[in-house]
Design a protein around this motif. Structure first.
Motif, mmCIF file in Angstrom:
data_model
loop_
_atom_site.group_PDB
_atom_site.id
_atom_site.type_symbol
_atom_site.label_atom_id
_atom_site.label_comp_id
_atom_site.label_asym_id
_atom_site.label_seq_id
_atom_site.Cartn_x
_atom_site.Cartn_y
_atom_site.Cartn_z
ATOM 1 N N ARG A 106 10.416 11.254 -15.059
ATOM 2 C CA ARG A 106 10.017 10.712 -16.359
ATOM 3 C C ARG A 106 9.876 9.188 -16.328
ATOM 4 N NH1 ARG A 106 10.883 15.045 -19.898
ATOM 5 N NH2 ARG A 106 12.367 16.483 -18.979
ATOM 6 N N ASP A 107 10.541 8.540 -15.371
ATOM 7 C CA ASP A 107 10.523 7.072 -15.298
ATOM 8 C C ASP A 107 9.342 6.528 -14.506
ATOM 9 O OD1 ASP A 107 12.823 6.890 -16.772
ATOM 10 O OD2 ASP A 107 14.143 6.928 -15.012
ATOM 11 N N VAL A 108 8.466 7.406 -14.016
ATOM 12 C CA VAL A 108 7.422 6.947 -13.101
ATOM 13 C C VAL A 108 6.474 5.933 -13.753
ATOM 14 C CG1 VAL A 108 5.839 8.891 -13.482
ATOM 15 C CG2 VAL A 108 5.778 7.663 -11.319
ATOM 16 N N LEU A 155 9.757 18.837 -15.511
ATOM 17 C CA LEU A 155 9.905 17.398 -15.216
ATOM 18 C C LEU A 155 11.370 17.044 -15.005
ATOM 19 C CD1 LEU A 155 7.627 15.261 -17.584
ATOM 20 C CD2 LEU A 155 7.713 15.147 -15.097
ATOM 21 N N ARG A 156 11.668 16.478 -13.843
ATOM 22 C CA ARG A 156 13.037 16.024 -13.592
ATOM 23 C C ARG A 156 13.208 14.640 -14.219
ATOM 24 N NH1 ARG A 156 11.574 17.519 -8.325
ATOM 25 N NH2 ARG A 156 11.767 15.369 -7.654
ATOM 26 N N ASP A 157 14.477 14.259 -14.470
ATOM 27 C CA ASP A 157 14.747 12.977 -15.150
ATOM 28 C C ASP A 157 14.080 11.799 -14.440
ATOM 29 O OD1 ASP A 157 16.068 14.090 -17.188
ATOM 30 O OD2 ASP A 157 18.094 13.586 -16.479
ATOM 31 N N ARG A 192 0.834 -1.214 0.000
ATOM 32 C CA ARG A 192 0.000 0.000 0.000
ATOM 33 C C ARG A 192 0.862 1.255 0.000
ATOM 34 N NH1 ARG A 192 -3.128 -2.190 3.892
ATOM 35 N NH2 ARG A 192 -2.338 -0.679 5.419
ATOM 36 N N THR A 193 1.936 1.265 0.807
ATOM 37 C CA THR A 193 2.819 2.431 0.885
ATOM 38 C C THR A 193 3.425 2.724 -0.489
ATOM 39 O OG1 THR A 193 3.340 1.772 3.131
ATOM 40 C CG2 THR A 193 4.821 3.372 2.136
ATOM 41 N N GLN A 194 3.901 1.667 -1.119
ATOM 42 C CA GLN A 194 4.529 1.817 -2.442
ATOM 43 C C GLN A 194 3.517 2.315 -3.482
ATOM 44 O OE1 GLN A 194 7.404 1.025 -4.279
ATOM 45 N NE2 GLN A 194 6.891 -0.450 -5.884
ATOM 46 N N LEU A 195 2.309 1.773 -3.465
ATOM 47 C CA LEU A 195 1.304 2.132 -4.470
ATOM 48 C C LEU A 195 0.827 3.571 -4.276
ATOM 49 C CD1 LEU A 195 -0.644 -1.249 -4.503
ATOM 50 C CD2 LEU A 195 0.930 -0.392 -6.249
ATOM 51 N N GLN A 196 0.675 3.978 -3.017
ATOM 52 C CA GLN A 196 0.225 5.352 -2.754
ATOM 53 C C GLN A 196 1.309 6.361 -3.152
ATOM 54 O OE1 GLN A 196 -1.115 5.234 1.323
ATOM 55 N NE2 GLN A 196 -2.857 3.953 0.782
ATOM 56 N N ARG A 197 2.565 6.008 -2.878
ATOM 57 C CA ARG A 197 3.670 6.896 -3.272
ATOM 58 C C ARG A 197 3.718 7.048 -4.793
ATOM 59 N NH1 ARG A 197 8.514 6.026 -5.162
ATOM 60 N NH2 ARG A 197 8.565 3.803 -4.723
ATOM 61 N N LEU A 198 3.566 5.925 -5.494
ATOM 62 C CA LEU A 198 3.611 5.981 -6.958
ATOM 63 C C LEU A 198 2.406 6.726 -7.528
ATOM 64 C CD1 LEU A 198 4.988 2.430 -7.757
ATOM 65 C CD2 LEU A 198 6.041 4.590 -8.449
ATOM 66 N N ALA A 199 1.243 6.569 -6.900
ATOM 67 C CA ALA A 199 0.049 7.279 -7.381
ATOM 68 C C ALA A 199 0.262 8.789 -7.254
ATOM 69 C CB ALA A 199 -1.178 6.838 -6.591
ATOM 70 N N ALA A 200 0.885 9.230 -6.161
ATOM 71 C CA ALA A 200 1.159 10.657 -5.972
ATOM 72 C C ALA A 200 2.175 11.135 -7.015
ATOM 73 C CB ALA A 200 1.683 10.893 -4.555
ATOM 74 N N GLU A 201 3.194 10.318 -7.274
ATOM 75 C CA GLU A 201 4.196 10.693 -8.288
ATOM 76 C C GLU A 201 3.572 10.732 -9.674
ATOM 77 O OE1 GLU A 201 7.614 8.118 -7.937
ATOM 78 O OE2 GLU A 201 7.966 8.717 -5.856
ATOM 79 N N MET A 202 2.631 9.811 -9.925
ATOM 80 C CA MET A 202 1.964 9.775 -11.229
ATOM 81 C C MET A 202 1.137 11.046 -11.428
ATOM 82 S SD MET A 202 1.901 7.874 -13.850
ATOM 83 C CE MET A 202 2.415 6.260 -13.320
ATOM 84 N N ARG A 203 0.516 11.539 -10.367
ATOM 85 C CA ARG A 203 -0.269 12.775 -10.462
ATOM 86 C C ARG A 203 0.643 13.939 -10.848
ATOM 87 N NH1 ARG A 203 -3.788 15.032 -12.713
ATOM 88 N NH2 ARG A 203 -4.877 13.069 -12.452
ATOM 89 N N ILE A 204 1.841 13.994 -10.234
ATOM 90 C CA ILE A 204 2.794 15.073 -10.560
ATOM 91 C C ILE A 204 3.198 14.960 -12.031
ATOM 92 C CG2 ILE A 204 5.150 15.916 -10.108
ATOM 93 C CD1 ILE A 204 4.715 14.965 -7.164
ATOM 94 N N PHE A 205 3.464 13.743 -12.468
ATOM 95 C CA PHE A 205 3.864 13.486 -13.860
ATOM 96 C C PHE A 205 2.765 13.962 -14.818
ATOM 97 C CE2 PHE A 205 3.877 10.560 -17.555
ATOM 98 C CZ PHE A 205 5.165 10.787 -18.037
#
Ligand code: ZN
Ligand code: ZN
Length: 250
Positions: free
Chosen positions: A226-228, A221-223, A196-209
């Protein structure tokens, strides 16, 4: 603080060969189970091409299941190219068998009268075969996956394997199996929290992306941002074996 019974390593139960395979997979930086299963299926297909297919029983079993599935067929081609620089002939021999088998299946099916009910009793063995269906390596893959997830619970109390519950969780496909199948409730809960921690962190990063994706903000966008997308797909389903050559981690 005393470690809980569940977290105490019971390393003596883990076969040494399996421990080494899992430690090696840990270094991939990817889902441990994805990496370990991939390494083991490559070994298995290599052994099959090297000698297994010469055994009539093994070859019959392989053909009875319709040969390789799509993923393992392309993997076998890559393995043969990587392992036999002068060009292996094993895959060509198997292809000849499969081409003849596929031809006879089509001939038999074409000759059957069109009926709604299957022709029970009149079906030949080859007509029951489906080319490209789950293969002997798919079956082995599923068994190996379940076994390694079970073994991982024995190792999760050891410091180096704690990474699985911290910065290197399993993909959702494998993590969910662990979060359901592991024997100890604390271990299952730790796995669910790590996922859950990993998925929530990635969901937040995906929103920024997504927010930075329009033309005005693209330069922000930082390098690593771009890999998110790649990280998100890794986290959800694990990495795709067919593109691993381009994505090999050190
Ligand atoms: Zn995985
Ligand atoms: Zn397969």
């Amino acid at each position: 603080m005393r470690p809980t019974a569940s977290a105490q390593p019971r390393a003596h139960q883990v076969p040494e060969f399996t421990r080494i395979a899992l430690e090696h997979a840990l270094r991939s930086g990817l889902c441990l189970i994805c990496a370990a299963v991939r390494a083991s299926e490559r070994k298995s297909i290599h052994a099959f091409l090297y000698e297994g297919m010469m055994s009539p029983g093994v070859r019959q079993d392989f053909l009875r299941k319709g040969g390789f599935c799509r993923r393992h067929f392309w993997m076998a081609k890559q393995i043969e190219e990587d392992s036999w620089q002068a060009g292996g002939i094993g895959l060509a021999i198997l292809c000849e068998d499969l081409l003849r088998l596929a031809s006879s299946i089509i001939e038999e099916r074409g000759a059957q009268p069109r009926k709604n009910k299957p022709l029970i009793g009149r079906r030949t063995e080859s007509a029951a075969i489906t080319i490209g269906s789950p293969c002997i390596f798919c079956e082995e893959h599923a068994t190996r996956e379940a076994y390694l997830i079970e073994i991982l619970e024995e190792l999760i109390g050891e410091p180096r394997f704690q990474r699985i519950l911290q910065d290197q969780p399993l993909c959702v496909v494998h993590g969910q199996i662990a979060a359901i199948k592991w024997k100890t409730v604390e271990n299952r809960a730790s796995m669910a929290t790590a996922l859950r921690t990993q998925l929530q962190r990635l969901a937040a990063e995906m929103r920024i992306f997504i927010d930075k994706h329009d033309h005005q903000r693209r330069s922000e966008l930082r390098d690593e941002e771009r890999d998110v997308l790649q990280y998100a797909i890794d986290a959800l389903v694990g990495f795709d074996h067919s593109v691993v050559q381009e994505r090999e981690h050190p």
